[in-house]
Design a protein around this motif. Structure first.
Motif, PDB file in Angstrom:
ATOM      1  N   GLU A  75       0.836  -1.142  -0.055  1.00  9.91           N
ATOM      2  CA  GLU A  75       0.117  -0.275  -0.140  1.00  9.91           C
ATOM      3  C   GLU A  75       0.826   1.263  -0.246  1.00  9.91           C
ATOM      4  O   GLU A  75       0.590   2.132  -0.692  1.00  9.91           O
ATOM      5  N   ALA A  76       2.065   1.166   0.783  1.00 11.01           N
ATOM      6  CA  ALA A  76       2.723   2.551   0.713  1.00 11.01           C
ATOM      7  C   ALA A  76       3.628   2.753  -0.624  1.00 11.01           C
ATOM      8  O   ALA A  76       3.506   3.643  -1.005  1.00 11.01           O
ATOM      9  N   PRO A 116       0.767   2.916   7.266  1.00 14.29           N
ATOM     10  CA  PRO A 116      -0.142   2.148   8.049  1.00 14.29           C
ATOM     11  C   PRO A 116      -1.156   2.882   8.601  1.00 14.29           C
ATOM     12  O   PRO A 116      -2.338   2.675   9.108  1.00 14.29           O
ATOM     13  N   ASP A 117      -0.745   4.186   9.168  1.00 18.48           N
ATOM     14  CA  ASP A 117      -1.454   5.035   9.953  1.00 18.48           C
ATOM     15  C   ASP A 117      -2.396   5.960   8.862  1.00 18.48           C
ATOM     16  O   ASP A 117      -3.148   6.935   9.454  1.00 18.48           O
ATOM     17  N   GLY A 118      -2.160   5.689   7.826  1.00 20.55           N
ATOM     18  CA  GLY A 118      -3.185   6.496   6.724  1.00 20.55           C
ATOM     19  C   GLY A 118      -2.665   7.976   6.373  1.00 20.55           C
ATOM     20  O   GLY A 118      -3.106   8.328   5.575  1.00 20.55           O
ATOM     21  N   LYS A 119      -1.392   8.214   7.001  1.00 16.93           N
ATOM     22  CA  LYS A 119      -0.939   9.545   6.432  1.00 16.93           C
ATOM     23  C   LYS A 119      -0.132   9.216   5.210  1.00 16.93           C
ATOM     24  O   LYS A 119       0.408   8.190   4.680  1.00 16.93           O
ATOM     25  N   ILE A 120      -0.179  10.198   4.368  1.00 20.30           N
ATOM     26  CA  ILE A 120       0.255  10.244   2.936  1.00 20.30           C
ATOM     27  C   ILE A 120       1.946  10.373   2.891  1.00 20.30           C
ATOM     28  O   ILE A 120       2.328  10.985   3.748  1.00 20.30           O
ATOM     29  N   GLU A 177      -3.780  14.638  -1.242  1.00 17.66           N
ATOM     30  CA  GLU A 177      -4.718  13.662  -0.461  1.00 17.66           C
ATOM     31  C   GLU A 177      -4.449  12.482  -0.921  1.00 17.66           C
ATOM     32  O   GLU A 177      -4.591  11.490   0.010  1.00 17.66           O
ATOM     33  N   ASN A 178      -4.052  12.310  -2.042  1.00 18.34           N
ATOM     34  CA  ASN A 178      -3.871  11.030  -2.376  1.00 18.34           C
ATOM     35  C   ASN A 178      -3.021  11.039  -4.139  1.00 18.34           C
ATOM     36  O   ASN A 178      -2.828  12.292  -4.470  1.00 18.34           O
ATOM     37  N   TYR A 179      -2.617   9.938  -4.573  1.00 22.92           N
ATOM     38  CA  TYR A 179      -2.196   9.734  -5.709  1.00 22.92           C
ATOM     39  C   TYR A 179      -2.828   9.348  -6.936  1.00 22.92           C
ATOM     40  O   TYR A 179      -2.401   8.920  -7.890  1.00 22.92           O
ATOM     41  N   GLY A 180      -4.084   9.306  -6.680  1.00 22.65           N
ATOM     42  CA  GLY A 180      -4.856   8.828  -7.465  1.00 22.65           C
ATOM     43  C   GLY A 180      -5.766   7.706  -7.128  1.00 22.65           C
ATOM     44  O   GLY A 180      -5.784   7.369  -6.031  1.00 22.65           O
ATOM     45  N   PRO A 181      -7.011   7.126  -7.976  1.00 22.31           N
ATOM     46  CA  PRO A 181      -7.662   6.033  -7.502  1.00 22.31           C
ATOM     47  C   PRO A 181      -6.579   4.822  -6.858  1.00 22.31           C
ATOM     48  O   PRO A 181      -5.561   4.473  -7.505  1.00 22.31           O
ATOM     49  N   PRO A 182      -7.057   4.042  -5.760  1.00 22.56           N
ATOM     50  CA  PRO A 182      -6.410   3.230  -5.187  1.00 22.56           C
ATOM     51  C   PRO A 182      -5.971   2.226  -6.279  1.00 22.56           C
ATOM     52  O   PRO A 182      -6.861   1.697  -6.969  1.00 22.56           O
ATOM     53  N   VAL A 183      -4.787   1.457  -6.181  1.00 15.37           N
ATOM     54  CA  VAL A 183      -4.391   0.714  -7.227  1.00 15.37           C
ATOM     55  C   VAL A 183      -4.317  -0.625  -6.334  1.00 15.37           C
ATOM     56  O   VAL A 183      -3.726  -1.024  -5.421  1.00 15.37           O
TER      57      VAL A 183
END
Length: 281
Positions: A95-96, A103-107, A153-159
């Motif tokens: 996921e990283a 793991p804590d959800g931070k970008i 906030e994110n790098y795009g839709p989750p892969v």
């Protein structure tokens, strides 16, 4: 009957061990060659990016850079339980890499090249995670990066899935390797109001942290690699030498790239040849 069952179980166990060894070997290859992960994640003598790697500390983080976007600190990615990623699961490492989330959800912020890792195949991203968890833990606490800019906030839709490109399609596979090697991030100039001018991808001209300037690696005949032979390009990647024999700046990760296999180098060169020519800005 019991002997047959025992033999079958032994063969299955041996097959599983052999498969695990292949996965770890693939992960080691990606991390220590094309990925050049140690180029950022390994501490160096003197603390600067030009210093020599400190033996025994590989992948334990500690390199720090002061950039316009903030004070950047490269984390410990050994499986140390206190200071590294020892408590992370394989799924969390994947996921990283793919989605830039801890793991804590931070970008995860730059210079980690998350956009370049999003297309890592399922097999390769798992191989990397598996290899990292087999490394020797190094107790080395590293501070978090401090940014002057807001992180996405994110790098795009989750892969969640990516196919493995076929090595027989040389150009496509070469693009896959060059993308994973995040070559474009150093060899692309800055944009007016953005970190990268992707309309000038691979055209060089970017000022690096040690004051050097990344060269043009498009197929341009004058500014780029258009007049270089395939062998000259390979030597520049793996030995850090220009066609005239002079040395490239050591910010280029050729200490890691020297382990790239000849078939993979050939694929990378084949892809670089397809990049449209552009002059260095």
């Amino acid at each position: 009957m019991m002997k047959s069952v025992y033999l079958a179980a032994s063969l299955i166990a041996l097959s599983s061990i052999a498969k695990a060894e292949i996965i770890i070997e693939r992960g080691e290859y990606l991390v220590t060659t094309i990925g050049g992960c140690g180029n950022c994640h390994t501490p160096r003598q003197g603390g600067g990016i030009d210093g020599k790697v400190i033996p025994g500390t590989e992948l334990s983080g500690g390199l720090e850079l002061d950039e316009d976007i903030g004070h950047l600190s490269m984390p410990n990615i050994t499986p140390d339980m206190k200071t590294g990623i020892g408590e992370w699961t394989d799924k969390q490492i994947v996921e990283a890499l793919r989605n830039g989330k801890r793991p804590d959800g931070k970008i995860i912020g730059p210079p980690m090249p998350i956009p370049m890792y999003r297309n890592l195949s399922d097999d390769d991203v798992i191989a990397i995670a598996t290899y990292l968890r087999t490394r020797k833990p190094v107790d080395h606490a590293v501070p978090r990066s401090q940014y002057k800019i807001p992180l996405p906030e994110n790098y795009g839709p989750p892969v969640s899935h990516a196919d493995e490109p076929s090595p027989t399609d040389q150009v496509t596979y070469g693009k896959y390797l060059v993308t994973f090697g995040h070559c474009v991030l150093c060899h692309t100039p800055e944009g007016k109001d953005q970190p990268f001018d992707m309309s000038r991808a691979f055209a060089g001209g970017r000022k690096m942290p040690n004051g050097s300037v990344a060269r043009n690696i498009t197929s341009d005949l004058e500014d780029g690699l258009g007049r270089w032979t395939d062998e000259q390009i390979k030597v520049s990647i793996t030995e850090g030498k220009r066609p005239d024999g002079t040395a490239l700046n050591r910010i280029m990760a050729f200490d890691w790239y020297k382990g790239i296999t000849q078939p993979d180098l050939a694929a990378m060169v084949a892809y670089l040849r397809t990049i449209p020519p552009q002059m260095t800005p």
